[in-house]
Scaffold this active site. Structure first.
Site, PDB file in Angstrom:
ATOM      1  N   ALA A 107       0.834  -1.329   0.006  1.00 28.70           N
ATOM      2  CA  ALA A 107       0.097   0.149   0.003  1.00 28.70           C
ATOM      3  C   ALA A 107       0.846   1.411  -0.164  1.00 28.70           C
ATOM      4  O   ALA A 107       1.739   1.152   0.782  1.00 28.70           O
ATOM      5  CB  ALA A 107      -0.796   0.097   1.261  1.00 28.70           C
TER       6      ALA A 107
ATOM      7  N   TRP B 133       0.601   4.055   1.283  1.00 27.05           N
ATOM      8  CA  TRP B 133       0.746   4.851   2.483  1.00 27.05           C
ATOM      9  C   TRP B 133       1.576   4.104   3.789  1.00 27.05           C
ATOM     10  O   TRP B 133       1.848   4.591   4.584  1.00 27.05           O
ATOM     11  CB  TRP B 133      -0.517   5.213   2.913  1.00 27.05           C
ATOM     12  CG  TRP B 133      -1.616   4.009   3.193  1.00 27.05           C
ATOM     13  CD1 TRP B 133      -2.411   3.455   2.256  1.00 27.05           C
ATOM     14  CD2 TRP B 133      -1.470   3.137   4.127  1.00 27.05           C
ATOM     15  NE1 TRP B 133      -3.040   2.363   2.559  1.00 27.05           N
ATOM     16  CE2 TRP B 133      -2.617   1.927   3.876  1.00 27.05           C
ATOM     17  CE3 TRP B 133      -0.775   2.949   5.324  1.00 27.05           C
ATOM     18  CZ2 TRP B 133      -2.927   0.843   4.784  1.00 27.05           C
ATOM     19  CZ3 TRP B 133      -1.250   1.804   6.292  1.00 27.05           C
ATOM     20  CH2 TRP B 133      -2.131   0.897   5.954  1.00 27.05           C
ATOM     21  N   CYS B 134       1.746   2.824   3.403  1.00 24.45           N
ATOM     22  CA  CYS B 134       2.524   1.945   4.424  1.00 24.45           C
ATOM     23  C   CYS B 134       3.996   2.267   4.438  1.00 24.45           C
ATOM     24  O   CYS B 134       4.727   2.440   3.381  1.00 24.45           O
ATOM     25  CB  CYS B 134       2.162   0.476   4.097  1.00 24.45           C
ATOM     26  SG  CYS B 134       3.318  -0.621   4.931  1.00 24.45           S
ATOM     27  N   TYR B 135       4.349   2.597   5.739  1.00 26.23           N
ATOM     28  CA  TYR B 135       5.874   2.853   6.150  1.00 26.23           C
ATOM     29  C   TYR B 135       6.688   1.735   5.512  1.00 26.23           C
ATOM     30  O   TYR B 135       7.796   1.920   4.853  1.00 26.23           O
ATOM     31  CB  TYR B 135       6.118   3.058   7.473  1.00 26.23           C
ATOM     32  CG  TYR B 135       7.577   3.237   7.929  1.00 26.23           C
ATOM     33  CD1 TYR B 135       8.359   3.981   7.547  1.00 26.23           C
ATOM     34  CD2 TYR B 135       8.208   2.122   8.407  1.00 26.23           C
ATOM     35  CE1 TYR B 135       9.745   4.319   7.847  1.00 26.23           C
ATOM     36  CE2 TYR B 135       9.369   1.953   8.900  1.00 26.23           C
ATOM     37  CZ  TYR B 135      10.095   3.335   8.838  1.00 26.23           C
ATOM     38  OH  TYR B 135      11.465   3.150   9.044  1.00 26.23           O
TER      39      TYR B 135
ATOM     40  N   SER C 178       2.221  -3.073   8.095  1.00 28.05           N
ATOM     41  CA  SER C 178       0.997  -2.118   8.365  1.00 28.05           C
ATOM     42  C   SER C 178      -0.131  -2.700   8.382  1.00 28.05           C
ATOM     43  O   SER C 178      -0.391  -3.681   7.242  1.00 28.05           O
ATOM     44  CB  SER C 178       1.491  -0.839   7.655  1.00 28.05           C
ATOM     45  OG  SER C 178       2.739  -0.141   7.944  1.00 28.05           O
TER      46      SER C 178
END
Length: 483
Positions: A167, A169-171, A319
């Protein structure tokens, strides 16, 4: 020596010669009635003697089972993968244990709570994962982006398809991206898709392809899956559709893993030979979940202070999208302390009115989140626990028969800004219920028995005397009138 005459003088039961006594029908009838009444009262007294008087009291807890309390549970989560299911314990004294595994077992299940495989061992996911050094250097995209439309064709075309589900947005997804793209370029040069065609690295953006990710039971980002064409791994007369990679995420480790997968495949035939895969490669691979649910069972030991038992998704290298997490669950069993065996309860039926009413209050109950997807919903249970102890008095001393913990439960559903969890908040009462059994003494039984026999015999004699004298008086009156 005392003479027999003096000894006879202390006889309480002086005999009347039979010639001086007279039997009557009324006396015989009254004797039969008295005998039957004696038998009836004897049965009542025997029943009372065999029964145990029970008294209930509330006292300050005097537990003899130590400072720790055992919690046994068996809870099924239809939408929580065993890959990430974590059991955590915390309390008001600062204890905070995360991802307990020693006494916990996890089994993959389907939406109908049926087991779909052997026990899931999460040991591979607990070690520290190396991501390599962080760098801002940009690498050209070497991994092929996949969609729902192209996914099937690629899995059937390449013997080995290594897919990263991520994803934006995932760190951790962004942390993996440089190593992943660099490894993809290296693999593309070593095993050209056009000329070699044995392996391909690909990406799936789960924000763009949610249905594809859901179909593959992706719950944590990034997840690396290995899809194989053919029946390379056989287990229980079936084949693994795909595996998960749990190894380090630096470029070197990824390339080494892919080399290990490709090595046993012949470039000309693309046939897979499982025996050629190295142990180093296999140890970082594990069968991917074929369903998205998990049954968590086992026990934990907690201090006897207010605390929490929390089951949630947990990982140090993934995440989670909290809006997609669904913590619906079915409680098959939840109890505190030592469990009372059904056999013991059966043997002690007299205790059923006092025991076994709420030591399994949540058993068999389902707590379902009705919101679409997860909607950030946490399901909480507030449990108030009280100890119940049964003691009996023998030879003037108290002996404990049963010790158990009853509890009341209040459940609620609440939205949260954090990752949804299933939380069991427990709080022990400082008081305990003491049930004391007081068996009657044998001497008391004999005393009452003598009282029954003597009393009925005396009363019957008085009634017989009254009846007999009344008849005599009536006869005298009638005789006087006739004269």
């Amino acid at each position: 020596m005392v003479s027999s005459t003096k000894l006879k003088s202390v006889d309480f039961y002086r005999k009347i010669p039979r010639d001086l006594t007279e039997a009557s029908l009324s006396g015989a009838g009254l004797s039969i009635v008295a005998a039957l009444f004696m038998v009836f009262l004897f049965g009542m007294e025997l029943s009372s003697y065999l029964e145990v008087n029970t008294t209930t009291s509330v006292i300050v807890d005097k537990s003899t089972d130590g400072d720790f309390l055992r919690i046994d549970f068996n809870i099924s989560f239809p939408a929580l993968s065993c890959e990430f299911a974590s059991v955590d314990v915390s309390d008001v004294l600062g204890t905070n244990r995360l991802n307990i595994t020693k006494t916990i077992r996890k089994f993959p299940i389907d939406p109908h709570l049926r087991s779909t495989g052997a026990e899931f061992h999460s040991g591979l996911t607990l070690h520290h994962i190396n991501h390599g050094e962080e760098t801002k250097e940009e690498f050209p995209d070497g991994a092929i982006p996949l969609t729902s439309g192209s996914f099937e064709s690629f899995t059937h075309h390449f013997p080995i398809l290594v897919v990263k589900f991520n994803a934006p947005w995932c760190y951790w997804s962004n942390r993996l991206k440089p190593s992943w793209e660099k490894a993809a370029n290296i693999i593309k040069q070593k095993y050209d898709p056009e000329t070699d065609g044995r392996v391909l690295l690909a990406n799936v953006d789960c924000t763009e392809e949610p249905a594809l990710c859901k179909r593959n039971h992706i719950q944590g980002y990034p997840s690396i899956r290995i899809f194989r064409k053919g029946s390379d791994l056989r287990e229980d007369h079936g084949h693994h559709e795909h595996e998960s990679y749990y190894g380090d995420r630096d470029t070197e480790s990824i390339v080494k893993m892919v080399d290990g997968l490709v090595a046993p495949i012949h470039p000309e035939t693309h046939k897979v030979a499982l025996e050629g895969i190295s142990n180093d490669t296999l140890k970082n691979l594990k069968k991917a979940p074929v369903t998205g649910g998990c049954r968590v069972e086992g026990y934990v030991r907690v201090k006897k202070v207010p605390g929490n038992l929390v089951i949630s998704a947990h990982s140090g290298a993934h995440s989670f999208d909290s809006s997609q997490m669904n913590m619906s669950h079915v409680v098959s069993h939840l109890s505190f302390g030592r469990m009372i065996s059904p056999r013991l309860l059966t043997d002690m039926k007299r205790l059923l009115p006092y025991l076994g009413q709420s030591h399994d209050r949540l058993d068999g109950k389902a707590f379902i989140n009705q919101h679409e997807f997860g909607a950030n919903v946490t399901i909480e249970h507030y449990l108030q626990i009280v100890k119940t102890e049964v003691t009996t008095r023998r030879s003037g001393q108290e002996h404990s028969i049963i010790e158990e913990y009853e509890y009341t439960a209040h459940s609620s559903v609440a939205q949260t800004y954090y990752l949804p969890v299933a939380k069991f908040h427990f709080e022990l009462s400082p008081m305990q219920i003491l049930i004391t059994e007081d068996p009657k003494s044998f001497s008391h039984f004999i005393t009452n028995l003598c009282a029954i026999i003597g009393g009925v015999f005396t009363v019957a004699g008085i009634l017989d005397s009254i009846f007999h004298n009344t008849l005599r008086l009536i006869k005298k009156v009638e005789l006087g009138k006739n004269i």
